[in-house]
Design a protein around this motif. Structure first.
Motif, short mmCIF file in Angstrom:
data_model
loop_
_atom_site.label_atom_id
_atom_site.label_comp_id
_atom_site.label_asym_id
_atom_site.label_seq_id
_atom_site.Cartn_x
_atom_site.Cartn_y
_atom_site.Cartn_z
N UNK A 266 4.99 17.33 -8.33
CA UNK A 266 4.07 17.48 -7.21
C UNK A 266 3.10 18.63 -7.46
N UNK A 267 3.62 19.71 -8.02
CA UNK A 267 2.79 20.88 -8.27
C UNK A 267 1.71 20.61 -9.33
N UNK B 166 4.13 11.89 -1.55
CA UNK B 166 5.48 11.35 -1.74
C UNK B 166 6.29 12.13 -2.76
N UNK B 167 5.64 12.74 -3.75
CA UNK B 167 6.39 13.53 -4.73
C UNK B 167 7.06 14.74 -4.06
N UNK B 168 6.35 15.38 -3.16
CA UNK B 168 6.94 16.50 -2.41
C UNK B 168 8.11 16.03 -1.56
N UNK C 296 8.38 4.19 -4.00
CA UNK C 296 7.43 3.07 -4.03
C UNK C 296 6.01 3.54 -3.76
N UNK C 297 5.87 4.50 -2.86
CA UNK C 297 4.53 5.03 -2.57
C UNK C 297 3.94 5.70 -3.81
N UNK D 212 0.82 -1.20 0.00
CA UNK D 212 0.00 0.00 0.00
C UNK D 212 0.86 1.25 0.00
N UNK D 213 0.41 2.26 -0.72
CA UNK D 213 1.13 3.53 -0.76
C UNK D 213 1.26 4.12 0.64
#
Length: 337
Positions: A332-333, A308-310, A290-291, A264-265
């Protein structure tokens, strides 16, 4: 043309009730209001629109209150409304057209529930279908020429009507309290309620909510009768609970079980948070990646997206890789639901 009863359960809704009833009064043929203990002007406002106002002693059971409201309806269909909803002019016209054109075999009509993310407690999307209109009396029919059986699945119609959700505050704390009332009675939460409890925690809960709920979830993980999906939801909550409590043994135990069954994320993100807090940014990168890219979110889609991108951008910033930091900041943006 069909006839419709609007059924509502209310308590201290003086801020929103008139707005809701104004948008409904020309659409329905009957309004039933069940009050569960208002101490403000709710019933006074309701009397402007209906004389069918009933008191219902609150027993911390929304289904019981809804069932009571349904028992007072007399029209062909029942429309379920909440006081913090409204229907604008365009969708009122769509509603009236549906009322005129409704096919008798339709038993449930779904409508779009919108504006959910502003104060959402269990929502991942700003607009999604909800069943809103129900046939009051259902007919059962036999089908198939041999091995005959009674039709059980309802006939559902997905309309294009949009209901605007405009609450004045988040209901998360109220919902959490209701979960604890049920639990303190010694009742077992159904798989649906396990999912909703976990989902609401990840969407609207704060750290204190996770810590309080985690003690219950920690007991549920020992229950070998829980389904795989229930276990996954429980593991997601426990991963965050364990990190907040500094219980590394529990964090690793539930994370390994999760990764071995249905990664799971949310769990991968919590592992990333653990290593980020330790300052081990290279290890954190693995779990945030991975998330975002290798797993599926179970409860809150942001844990597989912008969250997770941030963090990936922050990790690369800590490691001095400006190019990758900028790339993930942009991702992320630009991420959207």
């Amino acid at each position: 043309m069909i006839t419709i009863t609007a059924c509502m359960i209310v308590k201290n809704e003086e801020e929103t009730l008139e707005r809701c009833l104004n948008s409904l009064k020309s659409l329905v043929d009957e309004i039933v209001i069940v009050d569960t203990g208002s101490t403000d002007r709710t019933k006074e406002i309701a009397r402007k629109y209906t004389d069918k106002i009933y008191d219902f002693t609150w027993i911390h059971d929304f289904s019981a209150a809804r069932n009571y409201s349904f028992s007072k309806a007399t029209m062909d269909y029942i429309y379920v409304a909440d006081a913090d909803e409204e229907i604008d002019r365009e969708n009122q016209e769509k509603f009236l057209f549906l009322k005129e054109a409704m096919l008798p075999e339709i038993e449930i009509v779904q409508m779009y529930y919108t504006n959910q993310l502003e104060y959402g407690t269990t929502y991942n999307y700003d607009k999604e279908y909800r069943p809103k209109l129900y046939k009051r009396l259902r007919e059962f029919k036999w089908q198939d020429p041999i091995h005959e059986t009674v039709t059980l699945d309802p006939v559902i119609y997905d309309s294009d009507i949009e209901i605007i959700h405009r609450p004045t505050e988040s209901h998360a704390k109220r919902d959490f309290n209701n979960f604890y009332v049920v639990l303190n009675k010694g009742e077992r939460l159904s798989p649906k309620l396990i999912h909703m409890f976990a989902k609401e925690l990840f969407i609207a809960g704060d750290d204190e909510d996770f810590i309080k709920a985690g003690t219950y979830f920690n007991e549920w993980q020992k229950d070998t009768t829980r389904t795989l999906e229930e276990c996954v939801y429980i593991q997601c909550v426990l991963a965050k609970y364990a990190r907040l409590q500094g219980d590394i043994e529990l964090l690793m135990k539930v994370s390994l079980k999760n990764i071995a069954s249905k990664s799971s994320s949310e769990v991968c993100y919590e592992l990333g948070e653990h290593y980020f807090e330790l300052g081990d940014y290279e290890e954190a990168l693995i779990w945030y990646y991975n998330a975002a890219y290798e797993t599926e979110c179970q409860l809150n889609i942001h844990y597989g997206g912008d969250y997770p991108l941030k963090r990936l951008a922050e990790c690369y910033g800590k490691l001095g890789n400006v190019e990758q930091m900028n790339a993930y900041e942009e991702l992320a943006m630009n991420w959207s639901v």
